[in-house]
Design an enzyme around this catalytic site. Structure first.
Site, PDB file in Angstrom:
ATOM      1  N   CYS A 119       1.886  -4.406   1.069  1.00 33.15           N
ATOM      2  CA  CYS A 119       0.438  -4.649   0.971  1.00 33.15           C
ATOM      3  C   CYS A 119      -0.201  -3.669  -0.009  1.00 33.15           C
ATOM      4  O   CYS A 119      -0.910  -4.059  -0.924  1.00 33.15           O
ATOM      5  CB  CYS A 119      -0.225  -4.492   2.325  1.00 33.15           C
ATOM      6  N   HIS A 120       0.050  -2.406   0.217  1.00 37.31           N
ATOM      7  CA  HIS A 120      -0.532  -1.388  -0.658  1.00 37.31           C
ATOM      8  C   HIS A 120       0.500  -0.343  -1.059  1.00 37.31           C
ATOM      9  O   HIS A 120       0.144   0.714  -1.553  1.00 37.31           O
ATOM     10  CB  HIS A 120      -1.722  -0.716   0.027  1.00 37.31           C
TER      11      HIS A 120
END
Ligand code: FES
Length: 184
Positions: free
Chosen positions: A148-149
């Site tokens: 995601c990040h």
């Protein structure tokens, strides 16, 4: 019995998901009997989902081979259980605490070095990290990777790089036999 499959991340591999499902189904069936014996005070007129969500669950890990991971559901959360290789254990034990963002020795995160048990929810924004299936990316530290990040976890599930602030959570658990574990 609720569907116990859980996503191992975004766009997960079908074959490995099926394998995870089969393993997970087997162990969860074993756990259901334990709930009935251990929690007689629960209102059985209104059972299943609520009981399953609150109870401690026992899992038989005898079918899990070295280097293999399974995901089980506990209190509606995915729990990653990995039977670590000797190399993974060595890497986890030898990291100086000074290199860790959330310093915690590996010995405080495991009951038995061979078995790593932790809640499979990224401590950044709650995604499920990749790394459970054999073909998954495992990040720069050989553990789990949250795409995601971009959070990288090591072979002890400790955050090593990226925005996640804390290590993957270790749930309360105990071994009730050589390869039997009670989570919760
Ligand atoms: S939720 Fe894992 S890196 Fe953002």
């Amino acid at each position: 019995m609720a569907d116990t499959t859980v996503p191992t991340g975004h766009g997960h591999d079908e074959d490995s998901s099926r394998r995870d499902f089969l393993l997970t189904s087997t162990v969860v069936v074993g756990g259901a009997g334990v709930i009935a014996a251990a929690l007689p005070f629960i209102d059985y007129m209104n059972p299943s989902a609520d009981v399953l969500a609150l109870a401690s669950l026992e899992f038989d890990l005898s079918g899990v081979e070295e280097g293999q991971s399974i995901t089980v559901m506990w209190r509606k959360k995915p729990v990653f259980i990995r039977r670590r290789t000797s190399t993974e254990i060595k890497e986890a034990e030898e990291v100086p605490l000074s290199q860790l963002k959330d310093p915690q020795p590996d010995s405080e995160r495991v009951e038995k070095p061979e078995w790593l048990v932790m809640v499979g929810i990224c401590t950044h924004l709650g995604c499920i990290p990749k790394g459970q299936a054999p073909g998954d990316p495992k990040g720069e530290y050989g553990g789990w990777f949250c795409p995601c990040h971009g959070s990288h976890y090591d072979t002890s599930g400790r955050i090593r790089k990226g925005p996640a602030p804390r290590n993957l959570e270790v749930p309360p658990y105990e071994f009730t036999g050589d390869t039997t574990i009670l989570i919760g």
